[in-house]
Design a protein around this motif. Structure first.
Motif, PDB file in Angstrom:
ATOM      1  N   SER A   1       0.832  -1.327  -0.097  1.00  0.00           N
ATOM      2  CA  SER A   1      -0.015   0.021   0.015  1.00  0.00           C
ATOM      3  C   SER A   1       0.907   1.297   0.173  1.00  0.00           C
ATOM      4  O   SER A   1       2.039   1.201   0.036  1.00  0.00           O
ATOM      5  CB  SER A   1      -0.883   0.125   1.065  1.00  0.00           C
ATOM      6  N   GLY A   2       0.119   2.476  -0.224  1.00  0.00           N
ATOM      7  CA  GLY A   2       1.059   3.715  -0.116  1.00  0.00           C
ATOM      8  C   GLY A   2      -0.040   4.896  -0.268  1.00  0.00           C
ATOM      9  O   GLY A   2      -1.388   4.525  -0.499  1.00  0.00           O
TER      10      GLY A   2
ATOM     11  N   ALA B   1      -5.511   6.859  -1.178  1.00  0.00           N
ATOM     12  CA  ALA B   1      -6.306   7.875  -1.957  1.00  0.00           C
ATOM     13  C   ALA B   1      -7.345   7.075  -3.056  1.00  0.00           C
ATOM     14  O   ALA B   1      -8.447   7.400  -2.988  1.00  0.00           O
ATOM     15  CB  ALA B   1      -5.627   8.830  -2.930  1.00  0.00           C
ATOM     16  N   GLN B   2      -6.743   6.241  -3.523  1.00  0.00           N
ATOM     17  CA  GLN B   2      -7.782   5.517  -4.580  1.00  0.00           C
ATOM     18  C   GLN B   2      -8.778   4.800  -3.558  1.00  0.00           C
ATOM     19  O   GLN B   2     -10.152   5.035  -4.096  1.00  0.00           O
ATOM     20  CB  GLN B   2      -6.930   4.171  -4.910  1.00  0.00           C
ATOM     21  N   LYS B   3      -8.607   4.446  -2.517  1.00  0.00           N
ATOM     22  CA  LYS B   3      -9.761   3.621  -1.682  1.00  0.00           C
ATOM     23  C   LYS B   3     -10.786   4.939  -1.046  1.00  0.00           C
ATOM     24  O   LYS B   3     -11.902   4.645  -1.087  1.00  0.00           O
ATOM     25  CB  LYS B   3      -9.338   2.926  -0.382  1.00  0.00           C
ATOM     26  N   TRP B   4     -10.000   6.076  -0.899  1.00  0.00           N
ATOM     27  CA  TRP B   4     -11.147   7.021  -0.306  1.00  0.00           C
ATOM     28  C   TRP B   4     -11.806   7.406  -1.437  1.00  0.00           C
ATOM     29  O   TRP B   4     -13.160   7.530  -1.334  1.00  0.00           O
ATOM     30  CB  TRP B   4     -10.259   8.076   0.234  1.00  0.00           C
ATOM     31  N   LEU B   5     -11.340   7.614  -2.590  1.00  0.00           N
ATOM     32  CA  LEU B   5     -11.980   7.917  -3.689  1.00  0.00           C
ATOM     33  C   LEU B   5     -13.318   7.162  -4.358  1.00  0.00           C
ATOM     34  O   LEU B   5     -14.333   7.415  -4.602  1.00  0.00           O
ATOM     35  CB  LEU B   5     -11.201   8.259  -4.949  1.00  0.00           C
TER      36      LEU B   5
ATOM     37  N   VAL C   1      -5.711  14.146   2.655  1.00  0.00           N
ATOM     38  CA  VAL C   1      -4.499  14.234   2.531  1.00  0.00           C
ATOM     39  C   VAL C   1      -3.765  12.698   3.032  1.00  0.00           C
ATOM     40  O   VAL C   1      -4.030  12.428   4.091  1.00  0.00           O
ATOM     41  CB  VAL C   1      -3.620  15.399   3.093  1.00  0.00           C
ATOM     42  N   PHE C   2      -2.952  12.185   2.173  1.00  0.00           N
ATOM     43  CA  PHE C   2      -2.362  10.987   2.313  1.00  0.00           C
ATOM     44  C   PHE C   2      -0.850  11.078   2.225  1.00  0.00           C
ATOM     45  O   PHE C   2      -0.461  11.629   1.230  1.00  0.00           O
ATOM     46  CB  PHE C   2      -2.951   9.841   1.404  1.00  0.00           C
TER      47      PHE C   2
ATOM     48  N   VAL D   1      -6.085  15.157  -2.256  1.00  0.00           N
ATOM     49  CA  VAL D   1      -7.538  15.106  -3.023  1.00  0.00           C
ATOM     50  C   VAL D   1      -8.435  16.378  -2.553  1.00  0.00           C
ATOM     51  O   VAL D   1      -8.387  16.887  -1.547  1.00  0.00           O
ATOM     52  CB  VAL D   1      -8.509  13.932  -2.385  1.00  0.00           C
ATOM     53  N   ARG D   2      -8.444  17.194  -3.700  1.00  0.00           N
ATOM     54  CA  ARG D   2      -9.298  18.478  -3.740  1.00  0.00           C
ATOM     55  C   ARG D   2     -10.624  18.376  -4.367  1.00  0.00           C
ATOM     56  O   ARG D   2     -10.830  17.823  -5.185  1.00  0.00           O
ATOM     57  CB  ARG D   2      -8.478  19.507  -4.407  1.00  0.00           C
ATOM     58  N   ARG D   3     -11.697  19.132  -3.649  1.00  0.00           N
ATOM     59  CA  ARG D   3     -12.944  19.260  -4.276  1.00  0.00           C
ATOM     60  C   ARG D   3     -13.057  20.511  -5.190  1.00  0.00           C
ATOM     61  O   ARG D   3     -12.483  21.707  -4.683  1.00  0.00           O
ATOM     62  CB  ARG D   3     -14.065  19.378  -3.051  1.00  0.00           C
TER      63      ARG D   3
END
Length: 606
Positions: free
Chosen positions: A377-378, A383-387, A460-461, A470-472
Motif C-alpha cells: 500500500s501507499g 487515496a484510491q480507496k477514499w475516492l 491528504v495521504f 485530494v481536492r474538491r
C-alpha cells in the motif's frame, strides 16, 4: 578459399565422445550450475526489494501510464519532461499484456516493475555469456554478475521503471552475438537489429556503438561494414520518415543524481572508476572501456538524467573490473604457482575476497537505505480507496501517477483527465488528485492553476514528497461575513461533554472539546440524548481527512443499540447519514462529506 575452409570446418560432424568431450560437458554443466545460482541471487534480491509504494522519478510515473495505455489500447498524454520512448513503451505494454501483470498486481507500478525484474535477470544471463565470450573464467564471470546482482545501487536502480533497462538488454544481446566465435552473417544481421532496438529504446544506447563497431572491425571488417549499413538504414528511417512514431527523446534531468545513487554503494562508485581506467590497458577490454567512459562523460552534460546513464553503465564496469582483475592475476602469478590448478585457486581466493569486501561495503551503506517492505500500500492506494468510497463515478483531474493507478483500479479512463488535457481549458471535473508539489504543473498549465484556485483540500495521504492531496473542485467561495464554524463546533461539543445523559470515552471527549466533530453529529447526539442515555465510544477518523482539517464525520455508539440504529435510520434531509452499520463494537454512523453551513448557533466569545 580460407573462408570456405573455415565454413567447411564449422559444418563438419561432431567428434565422437572422448576425454576432451567429457571435460567440455563437465564445464558446460558447471557453467549451468553457476548461472542458475546467479539468476536465483539476481531475481531473489530484486523480488525482496521490488516493493516500493510510489514512483521515485517523475518519468517513472509517466512510463507506467504509457505502458498501461498501450496494453489496454487507450490513449494517454503525459505532463512533459518524462521523455519519449514509444518503442520502449510498446515493449512494456506488450509484456504486461502477455504476462497479465496488471491483472495480477496490486498496483500498476508493481505490474510494470515486474518487467524490470525480468529485464534484470535477462541482462545477468547476457552479461555472463559476454564475459565468457571475452575469455573470462567461470569465477571471474560469476564475480561480474554478482557485483551487479548484490550491489544496493543496482537493486535501487533496477527496480525503477526505466526504458534504459530494456536498452541494456538489447545492447548486451548485440555484443554477445558480435563476440560469438563462429558468427555468421545472420548473427551480424540480428546484432544490427538489436543495436537498432537499443537506440530506439533510449538514445543513450548510441554510446554502445563504439564498442560494437570496434569488436566487429577486429573480427571481420567486411561484416562491420554490413552491420554499419543496416544500422544506418534503420536509424535513418527511424529518425527520418518514421521520426514521429519511432524517434526517442531523453527524459529531463532531475533527482536522484549520480551522487545520490553512489551513496547507496560507494564501493561500486570507486571500483567502477578504477575499472573504466584499467580497461583501457587491456586490448580485449578496451572497446568496452571506451563506451563506458563515454557514458560516464554524459553525466557531466547538463540536462541528461543521471539515473538513465547509470542504468546503461551498470553492467559495463563489473565486466571491466572482473576482466582487469583476471588479467592482472595471470600476469603476476609467481613461477612456483605456475601449476594451472594452484593458479586458478589463488585467483579464486583473491577474487572472492575482493567481491566480499566490495559487497560488504555496499551493504553497510546501501542496504539499510533501500528499506524493503512487504506492504504494497501507499498514499496513492489509500487515496484510491477514499475516492472509491466518496467519489465513485466522478470525473477527476489527476497527475500521471494517479492516472495509471486509478485506471488499473477500474476507474474509466474517459473520466480521468491528466494535466496535459489542461493546455487551454481543463475538462469539467469534480475532484483533483495530485502527488507532491503541483507548483510546476500549475505554472506549466495556467488552466490547471485556474481549476485548482479555490479548491477545497478534502483528504491528504502520506507526507512530504509522498503526499497525495485530494481536492474538491467547484466549491463556492466562502462568505467573508459568515462567522467561523470551528468555534461553534467547539462550544457545542463542550456542552455535550457536560451533559449527564452522555457518556464519552476520553478521546471522544477531546474531539468534541477541540471542535473536530461534524456539526450533524453534534446535533443528532444532543437530540438522541433527549430520548435515551448515549454512550460515545469514539469518533473514528476517515483516513486522510484529519490532515486536511476535515471534521470527524463518524461516530461509534454503544448501549441501547436498537434505539440508536432506529433513531439514525429515521433521520431525513440534512441529518440523514450516509450509512448506519451494526458492528461488534456498537453502531457506526457515517455522514457524507461537507456539512451544510449554519447548522450550529454561531459562538461569540464574551
Amino acid at each position: 578459399m580460407a573462408q570456405h575452409s573455415r565454413e567447411t570446418r564449422d559444418r563438419s560432424p561432431a567428434i565422437l565422445p572422448g576425454p576432451g568431450i567429457r571435460t567440455s560437458a563437465a564445464h558446460r554443466l558447471l557453467s549451468l550450475d553457476i548461472l542458475l545460482a546467479l539468476l536465483a541471487l539476481t531475481g531473489g534480491l530484486r523480488v525482496l526489494y521490488l516493493a516500493a509504494p510510489e514512483p521515485v522519478l517523475p518519468s517513472e510515473a509517466a512510463t507506467v501510464a504509457h505502458a498501461y495505455a498501450l496494453g489496454h489500447l487507450t490513449s494517454f498524454t503525459d505532463a512533459g519532461g518524462a521523455g519519449i520512448s514509444r518503442f520502449g513503451w510498446l515493449q512494456l505494454g506488450a509484456w504486461t499484456m502477455v504476462s497479465d501483470a496488471f491483472g495480477r498486481s496490486a498496483t500498476a507500478l508493481a505490474a510494470v516493475r515486474e518487467t524490470m525484474l525480468v529485464a534484470a535477470v535477462v541482462a545477468a544471463v547476457l552479461l555472463w555469456f559476454l564475459a565468457r565470450r571475452l575469455g573470462l573464467t567461470h569465477w571471474a564471470s560469476a564475480a561480474a554478475v554478482v557485483f551487479v546482482a548484490a550491489s544496493p545501487l543496482a537493486l535501487g536502480l533496477q527496480r525503477l521503471v526505466l526504458v534504459e533497462h530494456l536498452a541494456v538488454v538489447w545492447a548486451l544481446g548485440a555484443l554477445v552475438l558480435i563476440t560469438r566465435p563462429d558468427a555468421r552473417i545472420r548473427h551480424d544481421v540480428v546484432a544490427a537489429f538489436c543495436l537498432l532496438a537499443a537506440v530506439l529504446t533510449s538514445p543513450l544506447a548510441l554510446l554502445f556503438l563504439p564498442a560494437a563497431g570496434w569488436l566487429l572491425v577486429r573480427r571481420a571488417p567486411i561484416r562491420a561494414a554490413l552491420v554499419t549499413v543496416l544500422l544506418n538504414l534503420g536509424l535513418g528511417i527511424a529518425y527520418g520518415p518514421a521520426g514521429g512514431v519511432l524517434q526517442p527523446h531523453l527524459a529531463a534531468d532531475g533527482h536522484p543524481t549520480a551522487a545520490d545513487w553512489a551513496a547507496l554503494d560507494p564501493a561500486w562508485a570507486v571500483l567502477s572508476a578504477v575499472a573504466l581506467v584499467a580497461g583501457l590497458v587491456f586490448g580485449a577490454l578496451r572497446p568496452f572501456a571506451v563506451s563506458g567512459l563515454l557514458l560516464a562523460a554524459t553525466l557531466l552534460v547538463p540536462g541528461v538524467q543521471h539515473t538513465a546513464v547509470l542504468a546503461l553503465l551498470l553492467p559495463v564496469t563489473p565486466l571491466l573490473l572482473a576482466g582487469a582483475a583476471q588479467a592482472v592475476l595471470r600476469r603476476r602469478t609467481p613461477a612456483h604457482l605456475s601449476d594451472p590448478g594452484r593458479a586458478r585457486r589463488t585467483g579464486l581466493v583473491v577474487t572472492a575476497v575482493a567481491a566480499v569486501v566490495a559487497v560488504a561495503a555496499g551493504w553497510s551503506f546501501g542496504y539499510p537505505a533501500l528499506q524493503p517492505s512487504t506492504d504494497r500500500s501507499g498514499p496513492l492506494t489509500e487515496a484510491q480507496k477514499w475516492l472509491r468510497d466518496n467519489a465513485s463515478g466522478a470525473t477527476l483531474l489527476v497527475d500521471d501517477a494517479a492516472w495509471a493507478e486509478l485506471a488499473n483500479a477500474g476507474w474509466p479512463t474517459g473520466m480521468l483527465a491528466p494535466p496535459a488535457a489542461c493546455v487551454h481549458v481543463c475538462p469539467p471535473a469534480e475532484w483533483a488528485v495530485f502527488s507532491g508539489d503541483v507548483t510546476g504543473l500549475r505554472e506549466r498549465y495556467p488552466a490547471l492553476d485556474t481549476a485548482l484556485t479555490g479548491a477545497g483540500t478534502t483528504a491528504v495521504f502520506g507526507t512530504r514528497d509522498r503526499r497525495v492531496t485530494v481536492r474538491r473542485l467547484g466549491l463556492p467561495p466562502p462568505d467573508p461575513t459568515a462567522p467561523p464554524e470551528a468555534p461553534a463546533r467547539a462550544h457545542a461539543g463542550a456542552a455535550l461533554t457536560a451533559s449527564a445523559r452522555i457518556s464519552l470515552a476520553p478521546d471522544a471527549a477531546a474531539v468534541l472539546r477541540e471542535g473536530r466533530a461534524d456539526p450533524r453529529l453534534i446535533a443528532t447526539i444532543a437530540a438522541l440524548s433527549a430520548l435515551q442515555q448515549v454512550t460515545v465510544a469514539a469518533f473514528p477518523e476517515v483516513p486522510g481527512e484529519d490532515p486536511a482539517g476535515q471534521p470527524r464525520r463518524r461516530v461509534l455508539l454503544t448501549g441501547g443499540e436498537d434505539g440508536v440504529a432506529a433513531f439514525y435510520t429515521g433521520q431525513r434531509d440534512l441529518f440523514r447519514p450516509a450509512s448506519v452499520t451494526r458492528t461488534e463494537a456498537g453502531v457506526l454512523v457515517t455522514y457524507p462529506l461537507f456539512a451544510p453551513p449554519g447548522l450550529l448557533v454561531p459562538f461569540q466569545a464574551p
